[in-house]
Design a protein around this motif. Structure first.
Motif: not given
Length: 353
Positions: A87-93, A109-111, A117-127
């Protein structure tokens, strides 16, 4: 096969292998001397339905039934667990897909706990935040520079118009006026690009067929001058977007099709169609044969078609670049393809309201 399906099959396979190993250990150490492994008939499978039946005869059908049950549990449980894990990967996609369409303001904004997955989402948000900041800075620079240029260019244009009224003018004023008019057109085009990128408009219903009729009416004198005939077909094609940008998009496409055409007896065909999910604007024009490589670069800023027939209608090289930005700002798609008989086919697909 999706990743979720692969995870499900892997989970079910491991569960099935574990069941086979456990059953094999039970048979090897407890029933090897009293029972042999065989494919039981149907009546033996019926014996396991009664809890009072025990013995070697019931072992093989019970083992097969248990393996089938483990397989079902593995498939259902694996599908559910894989869905929760991915599910987190779907949100990132989803966020990446929105970013690819130009929406850089969306964040994952992964909780939850700090995991991969949280680290990947935070990195993606920063980018995304860095990209949005850089793009906004470039847009502000283009808009501010264009605004600053408009006033002195307009003053120069007025002064040149006055100078042209002087009977003693030697023609240099006319050339300067043409150059200044081109600079003004370039400034307005850059402003239009900036507005399209910023999506600073209120969505309203716009009929592309009506916009095409208006564009054809406005550009009819130019078409007659260049011996190009305009053909309109299709029905209403209503979408939601800017009442300023969408007509400008249609006008740019029609003007581009008129100017990039044959020297004599050229045609421009404009077609609008509406579907349940999208509306389509298609514009085809006759012209010289184009290569696929050349067509792929036409939407780049300041890129001019090399096969321009009417050199007196030299453009800025921003027409299709503006069209692409407007289409992107409306979550649509722009497709350019060379016609086999020569010329270009432009297809704009925008979401239906």
């Amino acid at each position: 096969m999706s990743v979720r399906a692969k995870f499900t099959l892997s989970y079910a396979g491991f569960l099935l292998v574990a069941g086979i190993l456990i059953i094999s250990v039970v048979w090897l150490f407890l029933l090897r001397e009293r029972s042999s492994l065989y494919l039981p008939p149907l009546e033996d499978f019926l014996l396991i339905l009664s809890p009072r039946n025990f013995g070697p005869r019931v072992f093989s059908p019970a083992a097969i039934a248990l393996l089938l049950l483990l397989l079902v549990i593995g498939l259902v449980g694996g599908w559910i667990l894989a869905g929760r894990m991915l599910a987190p990967l779907t949100r990132i996609t989803t966020a990446a897909r929105r970013a690819s369409r130009g929406s850089l303001a969306h964040r994952v904004e992964m909780e939850g706990h700090q995991d991969e997955f949280r680290e990947l989402a935070d990195t993606f948000d920063t980018m995304l935040a860095q990209l949005e900041s850089q793009v906004a800075e470039q847009q502000r620079f283009a808009a501010n520079a264009s605004h600053e240029l408009r006033t002195p260019l307009a003053v120069m244009q007025t002064m040149l118009d006055v100078a042209l009224q002087d009977p003693s003018s030697d023609g240099r004023e006319e050339r300067l006026r043409a150059v200044n008019a081109r600079a003004i057109a370039l400034t307005e085009a850059l402003l239009l690009l900036s507005r399209a990128d910023q999506r600073s408009f209120t969505p309203e219903e716009v009929d592309l067929s009506f916009a095409a009729e208006e564009a054809a009416e406005i550009l009819l004198p130019l078409a007659e001058k260049l011996h190009v005939s305009l053909e309109l077909a299709g029905g209403p094609a209503v979408t939601r977007g800017s009442r300023t940008l969408l007509p400008q998009m249609v006008t740019n496409l029609v003007q581009n099709a008129i100017v990039h055409n044959l020297a004599e007896n050229g045609t421009v065909q404009i077609m609008t169609t509406a579907g349940t999910e999208a509306v389509v604007l298609s514009i085809e024009n006759t012209g010289e044969l184009l290569s696929a490589e050349g067509v792929s670069t036409l939407t780049e800023p300041f890129q001019r078609g090399t096969e321009r027939i009417h050199s007196d209608q030299a453009g800025l090289g921003l027409g299709l670049a503006i069209v692409q930005r407007i289409v992107r700002a409306h979550d649509g798609t722009l497709n350019l393809s060379a016609r086999d008989a020569g010329g270009l086919r432009v297809t704009v697909k925008l979401p239906a309201p």
